[in-house]
Scaffold this motif. Sequence first.
Motif, PDB file in Angstrom:
ATOM      1  N   GLY A 290      -3.775 -54.693   7.871  1.00 54.21           N
ATOM      2  CA  GLY A 290      -3.889 -55.496   6.666  1.00 54.21           C
ATOM      3  C   GLY A 290      -4.222 -54.615   5.492  1.00 54.21           C
ATOM      4  N   SER A 291      -4.177 -55.204   4.320  1.00 54.59           N
ATOM      5  CA  SER A 291      -4.550 -54.483   3.109  1.00 54.59           C
ATOM      6  C   SER A 291      -5.264 -55.468   2.185  1.00 54.59           C
ATOM      7  CB  SER A 291      -3.314 -53.905   2.416  1.00 54.59           C
ATOM      8  OG  SER A 291      -2.443 -54.952   2.020  1.00 54.59           O
ATOM      9  N   ILE A 292      -5.909 -54.936   1.185  1.00 53.57           N
ATOM     10  CA  ILE A 292      -6.568 -55.786   0.205  1.00 53.57           C
ATOM     11  C   ILE A 292      -5.485 -56.553  -0.551  1.00 53.57           C
ATOM     12  CG2 ILE A 292      -8.068 -55.823  -1.830  1.00 53.57           C
ATOM     13  CD1 ILE A 292      -9.516 -54.944   0.710  1.00 53.57           C
ATOM     14  N   GLU A 293      -5.618 -57.881  -0.600  1.00 52.03           N
ATOM     15  CA  GLU A 293      -4.585 -58.712  -1.209  1.00 52.03           C
ATOM     16  C   GLU A 293      -4.273 -58.283  -2.645  1.00 52.03           C
ATOM     17  OE1 GLU A 293      -3.975 -63.348  -0.694  1.00 52.03           O
ATOM     18  OE2 GLU A 293      -5.418 -62.911  -2.286  1.00 52.03           O
ATOM     19  N   SER A 294      -5.305 -58.002  -3.439  1.00 60.43           N
ATOM     20  CA  SER A 294      -5.079 -57.646  -4.849  1.00 60.43           C
ATOM     21  C   SER A 294      -4.429 -56.269  -5.004  1.00 60.43           C
ATOM     22  CB  SER A 294      -6.392 -57.691  -5.622  1.00 60.43           C
ATOM     23  OG  SER A 294      -7.311 -56.747  -5.100  1.00 60.43           O
ATOM     24  N   SER A 295      -4.444 -55.460  -3.944  1.00 59.14           N
ATOM     25  CA  SER A 295      -3.808 -54.134  -3.990  1.00 59.14           C
ATOM     26  C   SER A 295      -2.398 -54.150  -3.418  1.00 59.14           C
ATOM     27  CB  SER A 295      -4.647 -53.114  -3.211  1.00 59.14           C
ATOM     28  OG  SER A 295      -5.920 -52.995  -3.788  1.00 59.14           O
TER      29      SER A 295
ATOM     30  N   PHE B 144       1.116 -64.008  14.567  1.00 60.76           N
ATOM     31  CA  PHE B 144      -0.341 -63.967  14.597  1.00 60.76           C
ATOM     32  C   PHE B 144      -0.814 -62.674  13.961  1.00 60.76           C
ATOM     33  CE2 PHE B 144       0.905 -66.872  17.881  1.00 60.76           C
ATOM     34  CZ  PHE B 144      -0.046 -67.880  17.795  1.00 60.76           C
ATOM     35  N   VAL B 145      -1.822 -62.770  13.099  1.00 58.28           N
ATOM     36  CA  VAL B 145      -2.298 -61.640  12.305  1.00 58.28           C
ATOM     37  C   VAL B 145      -3.810 -61.549  12.418  1.00 58.28           C
ATOM     38  CG1 VAL B 145      -2.448 -60.722   9.945  1.00 58.28           C
ATOM     39  CG2 VAL B 145      -0.392 -61.903  10.678  1.00 58.28           C
ATOM     40  N   SER B 146      -4.317 -60.338  12.512  1.00 57.31           N
ATOM     41  CA  SER B 146      -5.768 -60.123  12.474  1.00 57.31           C
ATOM     42  C   SER B 146      -6.307 -60.542  11.119  1.00 57.31           C
ATOM     43  CB  SER B 146      -6.071 -58.642  12.705  1.00 57.31           C
ATOM     44  OG  SER B 146      -7.392 -58.340  12.340  1.00 57.31           O
ATOM     45  N   SER B 147      -7.478 -61.196  11.125  1.00 56.71           N
ATOM     46  CA  SER B 147      -8.071 -61.609   9.849  1.00 56.71           C
ATOM     47  C   SER B 147      -8.784 -60.456   9.152  1.00 56.71           C
ATOM     48  CB  SER B 147      -9.053 -62.758  10.060  1.00 56.71           C
ATOM     49  OG  SER B 147     -10.191 -62.333  10.776  1.00 56.71           O
ATOM     50  N   GLY B 148      -8.829 -59.305   9.778  1.00 54.45           N
ATOM     51  CA  GLY B 148      -9.481 -58.142   9.192  1.00 54.45           C
ATOM     52  C   GLY B 148     -10.927 -58.028   9.634  1.00 54.45           C
TER      53      GLY B 148
ATOM     54  N   VAL C  31       1.615 -67.383   8.519  1.00 52.30           N
ATOM     55  CA  VAL C  31       1.083 -66.751   9.725  1.00 52.30           C
ATOM     56  C   VAL C  31      -0.123 -67.548  10.215  1.00 52.30           C
ATOM     57  CG1 VAL C  31       1.811 -64.448   8.929  1.00 52.30           C
ATOM     58  CG2 VAL C  31      -0.554 -65.200   8.571  1.00 52.30           C
ATOM     59  N   THR C  32      -0.535 -67.256  11.430  1.00 51.27           N
ATOM     60  CA  THR C  32      -1.807 -67.754  11.952  1.00 51.27           C
ATOM     61  C   THR C  32      -2.757 -66.568  11.953  1.00 51.27           C
ATOM     62  OG1 THR C  32      -0.702 -69.384  13.357  1.00 51.27           O
ATOM     63  CG2 THR C  32      -2.979 -68.793  13.937  1.00 51.27           C
ATOM     64  N   ALA C  33      -3.805 -66.652  11.132  1.00 54.56           N
ATOM     65  CA  ALA C  33      -4.786 -65.572  11.037  1.00 54.56           C
ATOM     66  C   ALA C  33      -5.860 -65.791  12.109  1.00 54.56           C
ATOM     67  CB  ALA C  33      -5.411 -65.533   9.651  1.00 54.56           C
ATOM     68  N   VAL C  34      -6.147 -64.730  12.871  1.00 55.47           N
ATOM     69  CA  VAL C  34      -7.070 -64.825  13.988  1.00 55.47           C
ATOM     70  C   VAL C  34      -8.292 -63.948  13.730  1.00 55.47           C
ATOM     71  CG1 VAL C  34      -7.339 -64.516  16.486  1.00 55.47           C
ATOM     72  CG2 VAL C  34      -5.112 -65.193  15.537  1.00 55.47           C
TER      73      VAL C  34
ATOM     74  N   ILE D 255     -19.069 -54.485  13.499  1.00 52.79           N
ATOM     75  CA  ILE D 255     -18.044 -55.126  12.668  1.00 52.79           C
ATOM     76  C   ILE D 255     -18.387 -56.587  12.465  1.00 52.79           C
ATOM     77  CG2 ILE D 255     -16.201 -53.601  13.470  1.00 52.79           C
ATOM     78  CD1 ILE D 255     -15.097 -56.176  14.947  1.00 52.79           C
ATOM     79  N   THR D 256     -17.787 -57.165  11.486  1.00 50.41           N
ATOM     80  CA  THR D 256     -17.799 -58.608  11.310  1.00 50.41           C
ATOM     81  C   THR D 256     -16.346 -59.049  11.224  1.00 50.41           C
ATOM     82  OG1 THR D 256     -17.921 -58.392   8.916  1.00 50.41           O
ATOM     83  CG2 THR D 256     -20.003 -58.629  10.079  1.00 50.41           C
ATOM     84  N   SER D 257     -16.095 -60.299  11.492  1.00 48.90           N
ATOM     85  CA  SER D 257     -14.743 -60.817  11.398  1.00 48.90           C
ATOM     86  C   SER D 257     -14.383 -61.020   9.935  1.00 48.90           C
ATOM     87  CB  SER D 257     -14.648 -62.150  12.151  1.00 48.90           C
ATOM     88  OG  SER D 257     -13.306 -62.576  12.207  1.00 48.90           O
ATOM     89  N   GLY D 258     -13.158 -60.739   9.589  1.00 51.29           N
ATOM     90  CA  GLY D 258     -12.703 -60.960   8.226  1.00 51.29           C
ATOM     91  C   GLY D 258     -12.469 -62.429   7.959  1.00 51.29           C
ATOM     92  N   GLY D 259     -12.537 -62.807   6.703  1.00 55.14           N
ATOM     93  CA  GLY D 259     -12.287 -64.182   6.336  1.00 55.14           C
ATOM     94  C   GLY D 259     -12.545 -64.411   4.869  1.00 55.14           C
ATOM     95  N   GLY D 260     -12.114 -65.532   4.382  1.00 56.89           N
ATOM     96  CA  GLY D 260     -12.324 -65.863   2.979  1.00 56.89           C
ATOM     97  C   GLY D 260     -11.223 -66.758   2.465  1.00 56.89           C
TER      98      GLY D 260
END
Length: 143
Positions: free
Chosen positions: A4-9, A33-37, A65-68, A95-100
């Motif tokens: 993944g990458s930063i959405e704004s970038s 299916f995509v990792s949520s970061g 996509v389905t973010a996991v 780590i923590t799970s990505g989300g937002g």
Amino acid sequence: ISYGSIESSTSSAIMTTFNNNAMALGAMGVSVFVSSGDDGVANYECTSASTCGYNPSFPATSPYVTAVGATYSASWDTPGVGEVVCQSNLDDAIITSGGGFSTEFTAPSWQTSAVSGYFSTVDTQPKTGYTVGGRGYPDLALS
């Protein structure tokens, strides 16, 4: 997909190309299916207090996509027992799970009532800065 990458970038051309291909796969019956970061809402951009903020991760924010998200358990002896979303305050997790919430894509209709229902009951309201009405992710969390 585990990148993944930063959405704004991420350029709109790259997001459009990805979304068009994800839609084409969906039309063929393929689920993406995509990792949520990692690293919560701040993503990997948070290297100091001045760089922390809401940094959604693309392609997890894509509506096609389905973010996991990730989960954690202190013991996997009994699968599913004690399993929670990855968070750094448990057992010195690294780590923590990505989300937002996406800054580029609006929440789908099936998500809006769940998100507004959550925010109406949460004790501590989040700070400003996130996109109200943006597509929320992850869609689910698995171990």
